[in-house]
Design an enzyme around this catalytic site. Structure first.
Site, PDB file in Angstrom:
ATOM      1  N   ASP A  83       0.682  -1.187  -0.060  1.00  0.00           N
ATOM      2  CA  ASP A  83       0.035  -0.084   0.112  1.00  0.00           C
ATOM      3  C   ASP A  83       0.642   1.283  -0.040  1.00  0.00           C
ATOM      4  O   ASP A  83       1.897   1.381   0.435  1.00  0.00           O
ATOM      5  CB  ASP A  83      -0.994   0.090   1.337  1.00  0.00           C
ATOM      6  CG  ASP A  83      -0.201   0.496   2.481  1.00  0.00           C
ATOM      7  OD1 ASP A  83       0.900  -0.584   2.835  1.00  0.00           O
ATOM      8  OD2 ASP A  83      -0.752   1.019   3.305  1.00  0.00           O
ATOM      9  N   GLU A 178      -0.105  -1.003   5.547  1.00  0.00           N
ATOM     10  CA  GLU A 178       1.026  -0.918   6.637  1.00  0.00           C
ATOM     11  C   GLU A 178       0.966   0.825   7.014  1.00  0.00           C
ATOM     12  O   GLU A 178       1.219   1.199   7.845  1.00  0.00           O
ATOM     13  CB  GLU A 178       2.245  -1.170   6.097  1.00  0.00           C
ATOM     14  CG  GLU A 178       3.407  -1.113   7.026  1.00  0.00           C
ATOM     15  CD  GLU A 178       4.254   0.298   7.029  1.00  0.00           C
ATOM     16  OE1 GLU A 178       4.966   0.477   7.912  1.00  0.00           O
ATOM     17  OE2 GLU A 178       3.963   1.084   6.155  1.00  0.00           O
TER      18      GLU A 178
END
EC number: 3.4.11.4
Length: 417
Positions: A83, A178
């Site tokens: 991400d 994350e």
């Protein structure tokens, strides 16, 4: 030598896929578009010949490189997140490749006068003569952490193509979310099956980290009383003024812009206010657990003091722990850090052991039973338009992964004899 063009091509193919996470979402992954890269990674892993390739219902991707030695070697892992930070635009990333960087300022966007200054960002100077990948000034680059993914994928392909390099079984894992603090929340440590792992999520070349902040989020709700301002004498209580009192009563120099190394801080990350109610959002950080607890207590005590001044319950403080310093879990197994140091030195990288002024998936994973130090991925100035990554740093990070696999096998072969 790891092929430079392959690194560049792979990295650009990943950053072109928008994988920005969303802290307001309750799903995993937090955005549907993260699936695009997760599926691509799973496909590439299978195509290159990795085994036990899986992608679960939450988009966690895992795969194995089988051992090619007969002696017993602990299973080790390498992990990165796919991400991208929600802090800045991550759509339509248009990277620029700067060959043979001259050490001077880089114009990212002439039209908007956006310049990557070598004076302001003086780390740039150490990469003179190298190849840099930068943004065009309109987005972040997402080297955090697609550089790490690039390095892991390239290292696995290199090991598959060079079976003469001895190694035990290696597990790789790629995680969503994350950047919003949830990357390890649904990571299946048992399924991953490694004795220890490394996140490839650090910054400049040489970074090796096994300690990080203890972290908490604080939401301060300040309540006032709204009365027509023309008739407010002795009646109105403006929550915004109380909020300002709270802000100014915290140590003014214990903020991110005034601290470094292991110094902790209070960071006011967001505020929304009106007369009736003001909401302050803080993050609390400290490497020392006792000081971390003292910071949380300071906020509670300050709220009680201000409430007593107004003779009302005008402030409510809600504090939520986010993650803890992984040093406690790494120190009993320091050989895994020593191995990483040896791997760096073997490929002519000077190890830079330093505390992380933040957190990684590795912090949470360490507390979940998977000790997980953090290794450099090479990028700089994460989460904004000035982000860049030297290609040579990605090459070296890839070499470190390969060498770690080899050294782990050699060390445990010696131990068996």
């Amino acid at each position: 030598m790891i092929d430079k063009k392959k690194i560049i091509d792979r990295f650009i193919s990943y950053i072109k896929i928008d994988t920005q996470s969303d802290p307001e979402s309750k799903t995993t992954p937090s955005t549907e578009k993260q699936w695009d890269l997760a599926r691509k990674l799973a496909e590439e892993l299978a195509e290159m010949g990795m085994e036990e390739v899986s992608i679960d219902e939450n988009a966690y991707v895992m795969a194995s490189l089988p051992a090619n030695v007969s002696h017993q070697v602990p299973v080790i892992g390498f992990i990165s997140h796919f991400d991208t930070s929600p802090d800045f635009n991550a759509t339509n990333i248009n990277p620029q490749i700067i060959e043979d960087y001259d050490g001077k300022d880089i114009v990212l966007n002439k039209e908007h006068d956006i310049v990557l200054s070598s004076e302001y960002f003086d780390d740039l100077k150490q990469y003179k003569g190298q190849t840099l990948i930068t943004t065009d000034g309109t987005s972040l680059l997402s080297a955090d952490d697609k550089a790490g993914i690039t390095e892991i994928m390239t290292a696995m392909q290199y090991l598959l193509e060079h079976p003469e390099i001895p190694h035990g079984k290696i597990r790789v894992g790629f995680t969503p979310d994350e950047e919003i603090g949830r990357g390890a929340h649904k990571f299946d440590v048992k399924k991953f099956g490694a004795e220890w792992a490394y996140t490839m999520d650090g910054s400049q070349i040489g970074e090796l980290e096994f300690e990080n902040f203890n972290a908490a989020k604080a939401v301060i709700s300040v309540r006032g009383k709204g009365v027509h301002p023309g008739y407010a004498k002795d009646k109105m209580i403006n929550s915004q003024y109380i909020a300002v009192d709270f802000i100014n009563s915290l140590p003014r120099l214990e903020t991110p812009e005034h601290t470094e190394d292991r110094q902790g801080f209070f960071h006011l990350s967001d505020m929304k206010g009106a007369v009736e109610e003001t909401i302050l959002e803080y993050i609390i950080r400290d490497h020392d657990l006792n000081q971390f607890e003292a910071r949380k207590q300071m906020m509670q005590d300050l709220a009680s003091e201000i409430c007593s001044q107004y003779n009302s319950d005008c402030i409510a403080v809600e504090i939520t722990d986010q993650y803890f310093n992984m040093r406690e879990k790494i120190e009993p197994v320091m050989h895994i850090v020593n191995l990483a140091e040896k791997a760096m030195e073997a490929v002519n990288v000077k190890p830079l052991l330093k505390p992380i002024r933040g957190g990684t998936d590795g912090a949470q994973l360490s507390y979940m039973g998977l000790p997980c130090p953090n290794i450099f991925a090479g990028g700089h100035n994460f989460h904004g338009k000035y982000e860049y990554v030297p290609v040579e740093s990605m090459q070296k990070a890839t070499e470190v992964i390969v060498k770690l696999a080899e050294l782990t096998s050699e060390e445990f072969k010696e131990n068996d004899l």
